[in-house]
Design an enzyme around this catalytic site. Structure first.
Site, PDB file in Angstrom:
ATOM      1  N   ASP A 194     -38.958 -47.287  43.568  1.00 42.59           N
ATOM      2  CA  ASP A 194     -39.988 -46.370  43.074  1.00 42.59           C
ATOM      3  C   ASP A 194     -39.498 -44.931  43.019  1.00 42.59           C
ATOM      4  O   ASP A 194     -40.266 -44.015  42.782  1.00 42.59           O
ATOM      5  CB  ASP A 194     -41.253 -46.469  43.916  1.00 42.59           C
ATOM      6  CG  ASP A 194     -41.048 -46.027  45.351  1.00 42.59           C
ATOM      7  OD1 ASP A 194     -39.910 -46.070  45.839  1.00 42.59           O
ATOM      8  OD2 ASP A 194     -42.041 -45.632  46.001  1.00 42.59           O
ATOM      9  N   SER A 210     -41.233 -50.171  47.001  1.00 43.12           N
ATOM     10  CA  SER A 210     -40.110 -49.268  47.247  1.00 43.12           C
ATOM     11  C   SER A 210     -38.767 -50.000  47.150  1.00 43.12           C
ATOM     12  O   SER A 210     -38.406 -50.510  46.098  1.00 43.12           O
ATOM     13  CB  SER A 210     -40.297 -48.611  48.613  1.00 43.12           C
ATOM     14  OG  SER A 210     -39.388 -47.562  48.820  1.00 43.12           O
ATOM     15  N   ASP A 256     -34.106 -45.703  44.697  1.00 45.36           N
ATOM     16  CA  ASP A 256     -34.657 -47.010  45.050  1.00 45.36           C
ATOM     17  C   ASP A 256     -35.704 -47.399  44.020  1.00 45.36           C
ATOM     18  O   ASP A 256     -35.862 -46.736  42.987  1.00 45.36           O
ATOM     19  CB  ASP A 256     -35.223 -46.998  46.479  1.00 45.36           C
ATOM     20  CG  ASP A 256     -36.405 -46.062  46.639  1.00 45.36           C
ATOM     21  OD1 ASP A 256     -36.558 -45.124  45.810  1.00 45.36           O
ATOM     22  OD2 ASP A 256     -37.197 -46.241  47.580  1.00 45.36           O
ATOM     23  N   ASP A 274     -38.512 -42.735  45.220  1.00 43.08           N
ATOM     24  CA  ASP A 274     -38.839 -41.678  46.172  1.00 43.08           C
ATOM     25  C   ASP A 274     -37.677 -41.437  47.133  1.00 43.08           C
ATOM     26  O   ASP A 274     -37.756 -40.584  48.013  1.00 43.08           O
ATOM     27  CB  ASP A 274     -40.142 -41.958  46.925  1.00 43.08           C
ATOM     28  CG  ASP A 274     -40.090 -43.207  47.790  1.00 43.08           C
ATOM     29  OD1 ASP A 274     -39.083 -43.951  47.741  1.00 43.08           O
ATOM     30  OD2 ASP A 274     -41.066 -43.450  48.523  1.00 43.08           O
TER      31      ASP A 274
END
Length: 450
Positions: free
Chosen positions: A242, A100, A240, A244
């Site tokens: 990834d 992340s 960010d 999400d």
């Protein structure tokens, strides 16, 4: 939380905390677990742009196929895209390789169930027992039972098509800035905004395996603020690693965090009769200013523990349609089962376009209260919080602040730390209140010299 799996998967420094052996064993167990009652379990894998993601991907594939699972590889893609494809294309589970917003040298393994939700903790507990050799060894697949791995980039393209179908209006003539954090959205976000007609300006979309989240993205939003101001853009969005998460920047370059996004999108949904149960789900860290603004709008809210996992559980259980965190994890349950940064930016765009207002105008009714949090290293987290003198100090501060502030004292799940947070109408009151509570912990002998 378990030994390896926390609220957001198995995460840590690659090949120190999370090794290839761990990834192989995760694959071995999942391939066997989901293939017990069928010939071949079907598993889909995505990854972000970290150099170590390839290493972990190959280890997972080796473990999965050795246990008889067939693996579909989406390659570099976002966490929400893996969740979407897992639930729409009939996979038994999905795996996302990402840490992340963490620095490049960390990585993680997030496991999703067939419905695209984070895997049940009971299954994660079983994986942990297998990793530690606490359960019987599982059999290897043989002959035609051995699994295979195939390209599934078509899934990534289908997800993009799905995102493009969501907005109600085109983005023609709107000047949009995107910060892709040199992460998973680098080859996706611009395509969506371009297809919808926006004039798109993109930064930090050239990943090299080592620059993900480095001075960019939703955790380092300064360069996006500068882009919006210097180019005179209408709006900006930062993701960010990834994708999400999403934070926004208004036309003046001011940061619009997750609380403000919840307000804008929640109010928009209510005005269009789409806010189920007239409720927004927040965490206990959401700002008092958000709650006061929601009260004025007649919108109800619920509070969960910190973590989008808990927000999602509340939403699923109670049928709520929007929830999220200050950090930009925003869940729209009509469209997704996880936080989805690109989706969030599309929903903000929808609110802006339909209302014929700027983002700055949409957030104007919310007054965000100053917030200060300090981490206190203590010898015993529960004793430090529950001590009568400390509790008395907390009540004193709460009484003094009244309706113009709040206190939150909670323990860290991973460190010997108590987090002391105060919101008030001035920074001075925040500092004074936090330090007063900490002083009582010190007087009682709880604080460790650190």
């Amino acid at each position: 939380m378990g030994k390896y799996f926390g609220t957001d998967g198995f995460r840590g420094e690659a090949n120190k905390v999370l090794t290839v052996e761990h990834a192989y064993k995760v694959g071995r167990y999942l391939g066997w677990y989901f293939g017990r009652n069928k010939d071949h379990a079907q598993v889909v894998i995505g990854k972000d742009t970290r150099r170590s993601s390839y290493m972990l991907e190959y280890a997972l594939v080796a473990g999965l196929t050795a246990s008889g699972a067939d693996v579909s590889l989406m390659h570099v893609t976002t966490t929400p895209s893996v969740a979407y494809i897992t639930r729409t294309d009939g996979f038994d589970c999905g795996i996302m390789i990402s840490a992340s917003h963490n620095p490049y040298y960390d990585n993680g393994i997030k496991v999703l169930d067939a419905n695209g939700h984070k895997m049940d903790a009971k299954v994660e507990d079983l994986i942990e027992k297998y990793i530690d050799g606490e359960v019987d060894e599982i059999p290897f697949a043989t002959k035609d039972g051995i699994g295979c791995a195939t390209d599934y980039s078509v899934g990534r393209n289908r997800y993009l098509g799905y995102l493009m179908s969501i907005p109600t209006r085109a983005f023609k003539n709107i000047r949009v800035g995107l910060d892709c954090a040199n992460g998973a959205s680098s080859n996706l976000a611009k395509s969506v905004f371009d297809a919808l007609g926006a004039k798109t300006y993109v930064i930090h979309s050239e990943p090299d395996g080592l620059n993900i989240n480095t001075n960019c993205g939703s955790t380092h939003i300064e360069s996006l603020q500068e882009l919006v101001k210097s180019k005179g853009l209408d709006i900006g969005f930062a993701y960010d690693g990834d994708a999400d998460r999403c934070l926004a920047v208004d036309e003046f370059g001011r940061v619009i965090d997750g609380d403000l996004i919840l307000y804008v999108c929640g109010k928009y949904l209510k005005e269009h009769g789409e806010l189920s149960n007239n409720t927004i789900v927040t965490t206990i860290m959401s700002n008092l200013g958000l709650y006061k603004a929601l009260d004025k709008e007649g919108i109800k809210y619920e509070k969960t523990a910190v973590g989008d996992k808990y927000v999602n559980e509340n939403m699923v259980k109670n049928g709520h349609c929007i929830g999220g965190e200050q950090s930009g994890h925003i869940i729209f349950s009509k469209h997704a089962t996880t936080g989805d940064g690109i989706l969030t930016s599309l929903k903000i765009m929808e609110a802006v376009i339909e209302s014929k207002k700027t983002l700055a105008q949409l957030v104007e009714p919310v007054t965000i209260y100053p917030q200060l949090m300090k981490n206190v290293y203590v010898r015993d987290k529960k004793e430090a919080q529950n001590d009568p003198k400390v509790q008395e100090a907390i009540k004193e501060v709460e009484a003094k602040l009244g309706d113009e502030g709040r206190v939150l004292v909670r323990e860290s799940g991973t460190e010997p730390v108590v987090r002391v947070m105060v919101e008030a109408n001035t920074n001075e009151k925040c500092l004074e209140s936090v330090d007063y509570i900490i002083s009582k912990m010190r007087e009682q002998g709880f604080i460790i010299k650190h």
